[in-house]
Scaffold this motif. Structure first.
Motif, PDB file in Angstrom:
ATOM      1  N   ALA A 197      42.058  53.473  28.757  1.00  0.00           N
ATOM      2  CA  ALA A 197      42.514  54.273  29.827  1.00  0.00           C
ATOM      3  C   ALA A 197      42.583  55.705  29.724  1.00  0.00           C
ATOM      4  N   ALA A 198      42.997  56.115  28.597  1.00  0.00           N
ATOM      5  CA  ALA A 198      42.861  57.478  28.455  1.00  0.00           C
ATOM      6  C   ALA A 198      41.529  58.239  28.172  1.00  0.00           C
ATOM      7  N   ARG A 199      40.599  57.234  27.567  1.00  0.00           N
ATOM      8  CA  ARG A 199      39.264  57.866  27.660  1.00  0.00           C
ATOM      9  C   ARG A 199      38.791  57.855  29.071  1.00  0.00           C
ATOM     10  N   LEU A 200      38.546  56.879  29.629  1.00  0.00           N
ATOM     11  CA  LEU A 200      38.145  56.714  31.112  1.00  0.00           C
ATOM     12  C   LEU A 200      38.533  57.636  31.961  1.00  0.00           C
ATOM     13  N   ALA A 201      40.108  57.932  31.829  1.00  0.00           N
ATOM     14  CA  ALA A 201      40.633  58.963  32.745  1.00  0.00           C
ATOM     15  C   ALA A 201      39.955  60.560  32.562  1.00  0.00           C
ATOM     16  N   ARG A 202      39.264  60.775  31.411  1.00  0.00           N
ATOM     17  CA  ARG A 202      38.452  61.972  31.227  1.00  0.00           C
ATOM     18  C   ARG A 202      37.141  62.093  32.245  1.00  0.00           C
ATOM     19  N   GLU A 203      36.845  61.041  32.751  1.00  0.00           N
ATOM     20  CA  GLU A 203      35.685  60.841  33.816  1.00  0.00           C
ATOM     21  C   GLU A 203      36.268  61.473  35.062  1.00  0.00           C
ATOM     22  N   PRO A 204      35.624  62.453  35.704  1.00  0.00           N
ATOM     23  CA  PRO A 204      36.146  62.973  36.877  1.00  0.00           C
ATOM     24  C   PRO A 204      35.827  62.242  37.934  1.00  0.00           C
ATOM     25  N   ASP A 205      35.007  61.157  38.111  1.00  0.00           N
ATOM     26  CA  ASP A 205      34.826  60.175  39.356  1.00  0.00           C
ATOM     27  C   ASP A 205      35.616  58.701  39.077  1.00  0.00           C
ATOM     28  N   LEU A 206      36.382  58.784  38.128  1.00  0.00           N
ATOM     29  CA  LEU A 206      37.286  57.551  37.917  1.00  0.00           C
ATOM     30  C   LEU A 206      38.693  57.861  37.864  1.00  0.00           C
ATOM     31  N   VAL A 207      39.423  56.854  38.620  1.00  0.00           N
ATOM     32  CA  VAL A 207      40.928  56.916  38.779  1.00  0.00           C
ATOM     33  C   VAL A 207      41.398  55.658  38.121  1.00  0.00           C
ATOM     34  N   ILE A 208      42.054  55.901  37.008  1.00  0.00           N
ATOM     35  CA  ILE A 208      42.843  54.814  36.364  1.00  0.00           C
ATOM     36  C   ILE A 208      44.017  54.531  36.618  1.00  0.00           C
ATOM     37  N   LEU A 209      43.847  53.091  37.308  1.00  0.00           N
ATOM     38  CA  LEU A 209      45.541  52.634  37.657  1.00  0.00           C
ATOM     39  C   LEU A 209      46.372  52.182  36.580  1.00  0.00           C
ATOM     40  N   PRO A 210      47.494  51.966  36.689  1.00  0.00           N
ATOM     41  CA  PRO A 210      48.672  51.330  35.747  1.00  0.00           C
ATOM     42  C   PRO A 210      47.868  50.198  35.109  1.00  0.00           C
ATOM     43  N   ILE A 211      47.938  50.046  33.833  1.00  0.00           N
ATOM     44  CA  ILE A 211      47.418  48.841  33.162  1.00  0.00           C
ATOM     45  C   ILE A 211      48.187  47.495  33.501  1.00  0.00           C
ATOM     46  N   ALA A 212      47.484  46.363  33.595  1.00  0.00           N
ATOM     47  CA  ALA A 212      48.007  44.945  33.871  1.00  0.00           C
ATOM     48  C   ALA A 212      47.767  44.301  32.501  1.00  0.00           C
ATOM     49  N   ASP A 213      48.900  43.708  32.008  1.00  0.00           N
ATOM     50  CA  ASP A 213      48.983  43.042  30.658  1.00  0.00           C
ATOM     51  C   ASP A 213      48.777  41.459  30.815  1.00  0.00           C
ATOM     52  N   ASP A 214      48.948  41.018  32.238  1.00  0.00           N
ATOM     53  CA  ASP A 214      48.849  39.346  32.478  1.00  0.00           C
ATOM     54  C   ASP A 214      48.287  39.298  33.921  1.00  0.00           C
ATOM     55  N   ALA A 215      48.212  37.990  34.172  1.00  0.00           N
ATOM     56  CA  ALA A 215      47.864  37.803  35.545  1.00  0.00           C
ATOM     57  C   ALA A 215      48.764  37.994  36.510  1.00  0.00           C
ATOM     58  N   ARG A 216      49.853  37.909  36.740  1.00  0.00           N
ATOM     59  CA  ARG A 216      50.826  38.181  37.614  1.00  0.00           C
ATOM     60  C   ARG A 216      50.707  39.861  38.024  1.00  0.00           C
ATOM     61  N   ARG A 217      50.786  40.715  36.735  1.00  0.00           N
ATOM     62  CA  ARG A 217      50.727  42.056  37.155  1.00  0.00           C
ATOM     63  C   ARG A 217      49.421  42.206  37.551  1.00  0.00           C
ATOM     64  N   ALA A 218      48.280  41.843  37.186  1.00  0.00           N
ATOM     65  CA  ALA A 218      47.044  42.078  37.757  1.00  0.00           C
ATOM     66  C   ALA A 218      46.995  41.761  39.238  1.00  0.00           C
ATOM     67  N   LEU A 219      47.342  40.631  39.850  1.00  0.00           N
ATOM     68  CA  LEU A 219      47.363  40.269  41.092  1.00  0.00           C
ATOM     69  C   LEU A 219      48.064  41.365  41.873  1.00  0.00           C
ATOM     70  N   ALA A 220      49.279  41.666  41.490  1.00  0.00           N
ATOM     71  CA  ALA A 220      50.221  42.550  42.089  1.00  0.00           C
ATOM     72  C   ALA A 220      49.519  43.838  42.167  1.00  0.00           C
ATOM     73  N   LEU A 221      48.978  44.347  41.185  1.00  0.00           N
ATOM     74  CA  LEU A 221      48.405  45.831  41.252  1.00  0.00           C
ATOM     75  C   LEU A 221      47.161  45.815  41.983  1.00  0.00           C
ATOM     76  N   ALA A 222      46.363  44.728  41.993  1.00  0.00           N
ATOM     77  CA  ALA A 222      45.211  44.466  42.672  1.00  0.00           C
ATOM     78  C   ALA A 222      45.741  44.610  44.372  1.00  0.00           C
ATOM     79  N   ALA A 223      46.967  44.094  44.806  1.00  0.00           N
ATOM     80  CA  ALA A 223      47.101  43.975  46.030  1.00  0.00           C
ATOM     81  C   ALA A 223      47.680  45.478  46.372  1.00  0.00           C
TER      82      ALA A 223
END
Length: 219
Positions: free
Chosen positions: A20-46
């Motif tokens: 996430a820290a490395r990709l955040a250096r790319e000007p055209d990418l916005v890195i969202l909070p990291i999900a560590d399981d399915a429940r959080r992934a679905l919640a953040l996707a929504a």
């Protein structure tokens, strides 16, 4: 262009945070909070509306394939790129069939990960060159028989067939829009409709079916 919103789903905290820290250096990418399981992934996707989800295949007791299924059911437009330490062609084939548009090893460079994310956001994708031939062979082998594929293609509208032909020609959404004189959103709608009619989850599967049914790249 609109910044690409990226959701990383990985339960290996150190790896995910470093990526996430490395990709955040790319000007055209916005890195969202990291999900560590399915429940959080679905919640953040929504709530965060990512354009691309970077998914590990091993999430503790959870299968990455199950997470892929759940995410694709609730967010069919979300582009999923697998980034994993797993080296299993069978799992790769299953992931592509379920809608993944990219597969990367965790040993690949962050530069390549960023390029594949950009490609996925533009309706492209990426499969390791050394695996692509066997992947396509298996997809063709398991696709409907030619006559069945031809019957499925017959259900497409003329415009949907034009879009599919462009996909077989290797064009991305923007290139298809330019060739056919359509907006990118209209191309996306036609692509979604033709995938649904063909019963396919990904462009790669649709191209495989089309070629098995006799469609070939244009001269």
């Amino acid at each position: 262009m609109q910044p690409i919103r990226v959701l990383i789903v990985d339960d290996h905290a150190l790896f995910a945070e470093a990526l996430a820290a490395r990709l955040a250096r790319e000007p055209d990418l916005v890195i969202l909070p990291i999900a560590d399981d399915a429940r959080r992934a679905l919640a953040l996707a929504a709530t965060e509306r990512p354009h691309v989800l970077v998914l590990d295949m091993m999430l503790g007791a959870e299968s990455g394939l199950d997470v892929l299924d759940r995410v694709r059911r609730t967010h069919p437009d979300l582009r999923v790129v697998v980034l994993t330490a797993m080296d299993d062609l069978d799992v790769m084939v299953r992931a592509v069939r379920r809608g993944a548009v990219g597969w990367l090893s965790k040993t690949e460079s962050a530069d390549l990960v960023a390029r594949v994310i950009r490609s996925a956001a533009r309706q492209g994708g990426w499969i390791p060159p050394e695996s692509l031939g066997e992947l396509l062979r298996r997809l063709v082998r398991d696709a409907p028989e030619p006559n069945g594929g031809a019957r499925l293609l017959a259900d497409l509208t003329p415009r949907e067939r034009e879009v599919l032909q462009c996909m077989v020609d290797g064009l991305g959404r923007a290139e298809i829009a330019e060739r056919l004189g359509l907006s990118a959103n209209t191309v996306r709608t036609h692509t979604q409709n033709l995938l649904a009619k063909l019963g396919m989850h990904s462009a790669l599967e649709a191209i495989t079916l089309a070629m098995r049914a006799g469609m070939r790249p244009s001269e």
